[in-house]
Design a protein around this motif. Sequence first.
Motif, PDB file in Angstrom:
ATOM      1  N   ASN A  88      29.631   9.896  16.646  1.00 43.23           N
ATOM      2  CA  ASN A  88      29.278  11.292  16.393  1.00 43.23           C
ATOM      3  C   ASN A  88      29.944  11.849  15.161  1.00 43.23           C
ATOM      4  O   ASN A  88      29.536  12.881  14.672  1.00 43.23           O
ATOM      5  CB  ASN A  88      29.673  12.226  17.533  1.00 43.23           C
ATOM      6  N   LEU A 106      23.820  23.634  18.052  1.00 42.41           N
ATOM      7  CA  LEU A 106      22.818  22.674  18.519  1.00 42.41           C
ATOM      8  C   LEU A 106      22.020  23.239  19.684  1.00 42.41           C
ATOM      9  O   LEU A 106      20.830  23.016  19.813  1.00 42.41           O
ATOM     10  CB  LEU A 106      23.503  21.383  18.965  1.00 42.41           C
ATOM     11  N   ILE A 155      27.568  14.197  13.029  1.00 39.49           N
ATOM     12  CA  ILE A 155      27.670  15.624  12.813  1.00 39.49           C
ATOM     13  C   ILE A 155      27.855  15.921  11.334  1.00 39.49           C
ATOM     14  O   ILE A 155      27.415  16.956  10.854  1.00 39.49           O
ATOM     15  CB  ILE A 155      28.790  16.272  13.641  1.00 39.49           C
ATOM     16  N   ARG A 200      34.142  19.142  26.521  1.00 43.76           N
ATOM     17  CA  ARG A 200      33.066  18.898  27.471  1.00 43.76           C
ATOM     18  C   ARG A 200      33.565  18.739  28.893  1.00 43.76           C
ATOM     19  O   ARG A 200      32.777  18.561  29.791  1.00 43.76           O
ATOM     20  CB  ARG A 200      32.292  17.659  27.052  1.00 43.76           C
ATOM     21  N   CYS A 210      34.730   9.305  20.478  1.00 45.08           N
ATOM     22  CA  CYS A 210      33.824  10.348  20.052  1.00 45.08           C
ATOM     23  C   CYS A 210      34.462  11.089  18.918  1.00 45.08           C
ATOM     24  O   CYS A 210      35.624  11.473  18.986  1.00 45.08           O
ATOM     25  CB  CYS A 210      33.540  11.320  21.171  1.00 45.08           C
ATOM     26  N   ILE A 266      33.897  13.968  17.938  1.00 40.58           N
ATOM     27  CA  ILE A 266      33.949  15.419  18.013  1.00 40.58           C
ATOM     28  C   ILE A 266      35.282  15.889  18.583  1.00 40.58           C
ATOM     29  O   ILE A 266      35.871  16.849  18.123  1.00 40.58           O
ATOM     30  CB  ILE A 266      32.772  15.951  18.822  1.00 40.58           C
ATOM     31  N   PRO A 283      20.838  14.732  19.400  1.00 45.01           N
ATOM     32  CA  PRO A 283      21.755  14.321  18.340  1.00 45.01           C
ATOM     33  C   PRO A 283      22.199  12.885  18.571  1.00 45.01           C
ATOM     34  O   PRO A 283      22.645  12.219  17.666  1.00 45.01           O
ATOM     35  CB  PRO A 283      22.932  15.274  18.473  1.00 45.01           C
ATOM     36  N   GLU A 284      22.082  12.429  19.787  1.00 39.70           N
ATOM     37  CA  GLU A 284      22.563  11.088  20.082  1.00 39.70           C
ATOM     38  C   GLU A 284      21.526  10.301  20.841  1.00 39.70           C
ATOM     39  O   GLU A 284      20.705  10.861  21.561  1.00 39.70           O
ATOM     40  CB  GLU A 284      23.799  11.197  20.956  1.00 39.70           C
ATOM     41  N   LEU A 306      29.939  23.860  17.135  1.00 38.15           N
ATOM     42  CA  LEU A 306      28.903  22.862  16.880  1.00 38.15           C
ATOM     43  C   LEU A 306      27.877  22.889  18.000  1.00 38.15           C
ATOM     44  O   LEU A 306      26.673  22.914  17.777  1.00 38.15           O
ATOM     45  CB  LEU A 306      29.597  21.511  16.816  1.00 38.15           C
ATOM     46  N   ASP A 321      26.145  19.502  27.062  1.00 37.47           N
ATOM     47  CA  ASP A 321      26.788  19.044  25.836  1.00 37.47           C
ATOM     48  C   ASP A 321      27.018  17.534  25.904  1.00 37.47           C
ATOM     49  O   ASP A 321      28.150  17.071  25.979  1.00 37.47           O
ATOM     50  CB  ASP A 321      28.107  19.774  25.622  1.00 37.47           C
ATOM     51  N   PRO A 322      25.953  16.792  25.924  1.00 40.31           N
ATOM     52  CA  PRO A 322      26.099  15.361  26.184  1.00 40.31           C
ATOM     53  C   PRO A 322      26.756  14.673  24.998  1.00 40.31           C
ATOM     54  O   PRO A 322      26.521  15.007  23.858  1.00 40.31           O
ATOM     55  CB  PRO A 322      24.658  14.889  26.343  1.00 40.31           C
ATOM     56  N   CYS A 323      27.578  13.729  25.292  1.00 43.69           N
ATOM     57  CA  CYS A 323      28.220  12.975  24.248  1.00 43.69           C
ATOM     58  C   CYS A 323      28.054  11.527  24.646  1.00 43.69           C
ATOM     59  O   CYS A 323      28.847  10.977  25.389  1.00 43.69           O
ATOM     60  CB  CYS A 323      29.679  13.371  24.180  1.00 43.69           C
ATOM     61  N   ILE A 324      26.972  10.953  24.221  1.00 45.68           N
ATOM     62  CA  ILE A 324      26.608   9.644  24.734  1.00 45.68           C
ATOM     63  C   ILE A 324      27.573   8.586  24.232  1.00 45.68           C
ATOM     64  O   ILE A 324      27.855   7.601  24.899  1.00 45.68           O
ATOM     65  CB  ILE A 324      25.171   9.286  24.334  1.00 45.68           C
TER      66      ILE A 324
HETATM   67  S1  SF4 Z   1      29.359  15.710  21.184  1.00 47.50           S
HETATM   68 FE1  SF4 Z   1      28.110  14.213  21.907  1.00 47.50          FE
HETATM   69  S2  SF4 Z   1      26.351  15.322  22.383  1.00 47.50           S
HETATM   70 FE2  SF4 Z   1      27.441  16.627  21.189  1.00 47.50          FE
HETATM   71  S3  SF4 Z   1      26.718  16.220  19.232  1.00 47.50           S
HETATM   72 FE3  SF4 Z   1      28.329  14.939  19.492  1.00 47.50          FE
HETATM   73  S4  SF4 Z   1      27.529  13.183  20.164  1.00 47.50           S
HETATM   74 FE4  SF4 Z   1      26.040  14.631  20.424  1.00 47.50          FE
END
Ligand code: SF4
Lengths: 153, 138, 358, 285, 123, 637
Positions: A25, C113, A29, C299, C64, C66, C16-17, C109, C350-353
């Motif tokens: 990500n 989204l 992003i 999340r 991740c 983020i 996004p993912e 963010l 708020d998925p974060c795959i």
């Molecule tokens: S946090 Fe996860 S769901 Fe949100 S944008 Fe990033 S990858 Fe996608």
Amino acid sequence: MLKKLIEKSQIKSPWIVHYDCGSCNGCDIETLACLTPLYDVERFGVLNIGNPKHADVLLVTGTVNHRNKKVLKNIYDQMSDPKLIIAIGACGLSGGIFKEAYNVVGGVDKVIPVDVYVPGCPAKPEAIIDGVVEGLAKLGELQQQNKTDAIAS
Amino acid sequence: MPGMIKNVLKNFISKSATRPYPIEVRPGFKDARGELTNQMSKCTLCTLCAKKCPTQCITVLRKELTWEVDPFTCVYCGICVDVCPQNCLSHSTEHKKPARTKTKLILKQEKPPAPEEIIKTDEKPVVPEKIDPGHDYH
Amino acid sequence: MSKTIIPFGPQHPVLPEPIHVSLTVEDEIVTEAVPAFGYVHRGLEKLAEKKDFNQMIQVVERVCGICSMIHAMCYCEGLETLMNVEVPRRAKLLRVIWSELHRIHSHLLWLGLYADAFGFESVFMQFWKIRERIMDINEATAGNRVIVSVNQVGGVRRDLSPSQLKWILDEITVVEKEMKSMESTMLNDYTVKKRTVGIGVLTREMAYELGASGPVLRASGIAQDMRQLKYEAFDELDFEPVVEQDGDCYARGVIRFRETMQSIDIVRQAISRLPQGDTFVKVKGKPEGEIVTRVEQPRGECLYYIKANKTKFLDRLRIRTPTFANIPPLAAMLPGIELADVPVVILSIDPCISCTER
Amino acid sequence: MTLFLYAIIGVILAPFAGVLVVGLDRILTAKFQSRIGPPLLQPLYDICKLWGKKPMIAHRFQPLCVYIYLAAAMVSVGMFFAQSDLLLIFFVQAVGAIFFVIGALLVPSPFSQAGGNRELIQILTYEPLIILVLAGIYLYTGSFKIDAIYALDKPLLINLPLLFIVFGYALTIKLKKSPFDISASHHAHQELVRGVLTEYSGKMLALIEMAHLYETILILGLCSLFWTTSIWGMALLLVITYLLEIIIDNICARMSFRWMLKSVWTTGIVLSAINLIWLYSGARI
Amino acid sequence: MILDTLHLTKETLREEVEKMKSKGYRFVTITCLEIDEDFVELLYHFDKDLELIHYRMQVAKGTTMPSVSTIFFAAFLVENEIYDQFGIKFDDLVLDFGGTLYLDEDEEEVTSTPFCRYSVKRK
Amino acid sequence: MFENLITTLTFCPLVAALACYFLRGERLRSALVIVTGIVLILSAVLLIGSAPVSMTPALFTSVKFKTFIQSADFLLLGLILYFGIKFKNRIIIGLSLLQVIILGYFEFFMTAGTHEAPVGIFCDHLSLIMVLIISIAGSLIVLYALPYMKNHEKHLKLKKSRQPRFFALLFLFIGAMNAMVLVNDMMLFYFFFEITTLCSFLLIGHDKTEESKRNSLTALWINSLGGATLLIGIVLIYTQLHTLDIQSIISQVQGKDILLIPLALLCIAGFTKAAQMPFQKWLLGAMVAPTPTSALLHSSTMVKAGVYLLIRFAPAFAGTSLSTLVAVCGAFTFLSAAALAIGQSNGKKVLAYSTISNLGLIIACVGINTHASLTAAIILLIFHAVSKALLFLCMGSIEQHIGSRDIEDMRGLFGEMPITALVITLGILTMILPPFGMLIGKWMAIESASGNLLVILMLALGSALTVVYWARWAGILMGSDFSGKSTPEKMPLFSKIPLFTLLSSAILLGFLTPIIYSSMILPDFSGLVAAPFSIHNGIIFNNQGSFAVYPLFFIAIVVFLFALFLSRPKKAAQQVSPYMSGIQGKQPGSFVGPMNKVTTYTQSNYYLSAFFGEEKLSNLVNMTAGILILILIGVSF
Ligand code: SF4
Ligand code: SF4
Ligand code: SF4
Ligand code: SF4
Ligand code: SF4
Ligand code: SF4
Ligand code: SF4
Ligand code: SF4
């Protein structure tokens, strides 16, 4: 005349489709951030079109794994020529920090030809813009080359 | 809807937030971890950086006197910079530029530094202070 | 008869993912939703056998991008406990500052989204514009916009100078002001409410039983936040979990909006309490034993299980990320909603795959 | 014969005007979002670029549908400049809209099919409104012909204010602006990818963009009919209306098609009924 | 430092989990780790009011376990994951990906249990 | 000459019917059907030269004929009564008994030979148009029935062919229709009206399934209701005017409000026959019958009897509140049937609702009752008959081929039945697109309805709904396998001839609309100050607007050919499979879904049952329509 206009347009209107192969990500992003007010790549005519059939530029972030390599190939096949492939981030270039993980095939270039590599982890929006600009420059050179080829033959 | 009208109109009358990037390049932050370079004259080819690097993207060949990094695998984490006993590694404040082919950065050492020199260099390499982080860039 | 199957993802502009959901819809009402995974699976827990426990910090940061910093913090906390390291107070507060900055940028963010999921492009632009201030703070203080890489076992790798702290305070004040200007849009706008109120409702019981976590759980009326565990410096910071009752997408939006404001406040508190002192202690030796650490990510709850065996390679590292916990509630929410609301509901957890599949 | 000439000139100039309008639209939208936005001629570049792409076809009959769509859009613009019957112009334009949908329905792709169905629902939403607006114009001028409107000595808007709002609904739907960018959004990030447009690519997409330019001009032309007494009034009306459209686009979320059908039909019908009753009663300002 | 864990067997699993549920605990996750050539260990984590309770059990590789996803729907994801990674199969999964949650069974791909050093073939 | 033609048009089918019933050879029957069809078509065409005429053939004046008709009337009612008793349907029993009583009272006590014999035959252009539609479309449908019924019985695996009865009924029906539109005597009209009722009952029940039995009874009682109201209307008119001569009734009635009640009753009779809301149920049920029946009775011809009745009597109630209400009822039917059609995926039901809807539009035009709107009504009448017959026949072929009537099953039909798919698509396009005839009619209708708020509102909504259900159908028909390849289709000659004749007439007649208007419609409006429309260079126009028929046809042809040329298959173009979010399976149009399962493309249109579901909407519609009918009667007092 029309041909010239078309060639000029190809450089001035790159529509992108973004595919996140196996990114953390970070690069994702940052790619999205390019579209937002501070970077606003629409200045270069870039539209995030989301559909490979309409797109000219494929931005790939993340590592290729065994499942998504087919997806990536499919997307590539659905784009019509002329098209540019830009790999973003250490993951997309070589697998980066994950390159030894068992489900990682490696960089994007293991599956499809890549035109521009954008390094970074994540690649900064500025770097991604540089990458698109570089890709368009390559396209311009190709057009030039095609022309000289045509004259030669 | 009315709330958004205010924002939208404000955006309309004020200058747009866009940084016109390639036209106007903002100098990088002082501590930004950009492109990785090595000041070869100081490097002892001790391979510590290569050992600690999480992506194993540094290769040190002591026989050939080369230090190389694969900038297309490097994750710019700065571990190597932190661990280098010679403080000869540094990040530039600018990002590594995109390229059409993946090439490695290979640096060759002219001659290994003398042992006494190594001991002397214990201060950090001087990085030009480009910006003050207290500055507002918007 | 009038059934349509829509392959939603992995390459889909609203996602996004890459995740795939096979949606069966009738007149655009979802009757069945089966998810598919594996498009971002890398197997990075397994990398613990190839990279030493210090190098693994760089890896877990990239579970991740983020909330990278919070991952590393959770990981380091676990190792520090195993190795009996007392982290300096300053380092703890610095960790809080960076982690809350992460929460702010992650929520901003997300708010963008999320707005984009229901087609509110200008709101998306607005939030991402605000977010850039936090990104600048990250880059100026830690050297990278996203993967800040400040954690190390025993403390933090960077320090914040007084001028930087002042700058951060100024910046978050601006962020707060700009957030306020978006408040009426996110909380009261007619079209936003029409698209979110009553959509994807998760009742209190469902949320609890399905194991929802983070804002998804709190939006259903359960005040659970891992920061209540008082990890790092939270023992001395004022903090109350943000709770909403309705359990719909709107409530989840409100939660995140309010949490952003709360995080701004926490950053202020942390800065005001920041003591002088070291930012790390030197750590010797190898970890041994097993431990579970939990932290609150933007999340939700993130759980690390670490088992070490006194070598430089960990025996097992297991990461249970918040999205992993929120996928079952998502699967339960999808049937019965309209196709147009699918992106909204998916985004609402708020998925974060990338962290789900690791 | 002069009318015929007008039609030809209109058909030739319309896409250029369309490029400027859409280009300006994109710049203004960017401004509203605190961005700089693309160059003014960006729509032209887009179309030319698409034209230069290698052809890829998802279904054999798609090109046929696209050509008919474009032709219908051109003919309706031509008829508009030839000051023909409004209802007929509208019907001709509908031919294009229908072929556009048929083209999308041809391909066995869930996205384009769903987009096609949504497009149909959009047609379903705006068609009655436009017919009612035209009926209102008829009631006021006694004719469906455009020249009858030009013969007026007072702008239509004064006696058809509510119908103008109703027309605004149709305008927003036709221009695919929020909250009605339901079948295909100009921005990606929509659950149907690009909806009706998903399966068109390259040249075909270029032609569709062209047709869309024509439709934009047509719909703005219809809009201009509400102030025919002075060129400045007309220009002002157009500018204000379009600016409002862009602002609405920027302050609204995308709504669902059910909401669209319900709310637009009810408000649209109530507003037009009030305005029509007013006209029936013979009261005029 | 070793976690405080309660013991569990394959037979008592479902019963015990039901009990946890009735006590108001919720399911957090399962952790699987390889012990040696033949055994893996399963850790079931439950939570109530921020307090964690762990159950531990050793099972032989290739065992088929009863699934708790019928009791806690949330467990389906992690059980599928464990099948992918360690080859422990779970019966009666509410959503059974059959070992393809992350990995495909195409010939060139990982079909063994990648998280085991001594890998076994997934069934 | 005229008399001969009339005789041919009415008696020839009758004879053919008898012959069909008794001749048991299949070949012989086919030959007979073909010959009769050709004769009917030829005579109808020849009749163009003779109209308009009004005359009384010698036969009509004879007492024997009168007695014959009388007894046949009672026989008919007796038959209906018999069926009512046989199937224990109280409504039918009641209605037929009511008619017997009224008729008996009327024939034996009221008239009893007192009134003068009316002019027997009146054939103006309206009748001529009806005769042309009935004879030509009817004959084509009967021809089409030849291969169709053979197949149909093969599917049903009947031991003993029931075709003789079937064809006999078809011809009987055609004859009765022809006679009905030509006669000028109300009682004769009533007689033929009832024959069509009975024919439709028998034809709907032809397949003898439970469903068809039930539906045929529905048809019978609703049409009997129409018969009863018609009869009462006639009796009431007679008590006032003492005449049964239709023309003289119309001319006498004009402007007399007292006669509104019987006229309202006639209108209701027309509504039942034209299956207007709330009497639509029988037409929907009629779709169980073999396709030629539905095509003939329920789309292109029989329902037109009701419309004919209304158009015929339109001048009688012009300018009254009854007229306005007729318009509202028609418009309401137009709107509600179109809405109901949206919720349908059963192709035949869509056709049925669209028929009801279009008839509603025609009736709305009748109700508006200006010359322009009547022109619209007649134009719609013509083009609806042609296009709808075409669509029904195509539908029949498709149903036989794919074994389903569901629109969703017709996805990619082009791949399997290229010709039929193409024809039905074109047929659909002639229903909704300019410059084809239906649209010319609709254009006239909307322009003339703009003066009535309620009507224009409903027309506006209805016309949009119409576009939706047609367009989506057309779209999926032509879709096919990804390559657009198709297997060539074999089609029996007698399926082909009707299909192509109807298709080309749908297109050609559209082109000829200006001529049809000036030569067939305009002459009927006698004593006009100004014609409703003028024609110049093929442009139909009046003060309100203009429809450039020839130019548009010209443009359409040029565009179509040009587009066809431009879109010819090119080698360079790469065929790509549809976008599936990036995870295509090997087979184009499939994707690899969860659990690695290959999922093939599945798609269906939106039927929006929440808005347009039949169960929900029907009740509402029926109630509203019922109230409208009550108001209609109310205002007539
Ligand atoms: S946090 Fe996860 S769901 Fe949100 S944008 Fe990033 S990858 Fe996608
Ligand atoms: S090294 Fe960089 S590219 Fe590679 S995995 Fe790490 S972050 Fe990604
Ligand atoms: S390059 Fe770095 S930031 Fe980008 S996806 Fe890979 S790990 Fe994430
Ligand atoms: S300098 Fe230090 S780290 Fe490097 S090789 Fe020598 S001892 Fe090892
Ligand atoms: S990471 Fe690579 S270089 Fe560094 S110690 Fe390990 S093996 Fe050696
Ligand atoms: S910055 Fe990090 S990844 Fe790059 S070379 Fe140094 S240690 Fe390796
Ligand atoms: S650690 Fe420093 S001195 Fe040693 S090899 Fe690396 S760069 Fe050279
Ligand atoms: S939940 Fe997602 S965003 Fe948060 S830390 Fe984990 S991976 Fe990153």
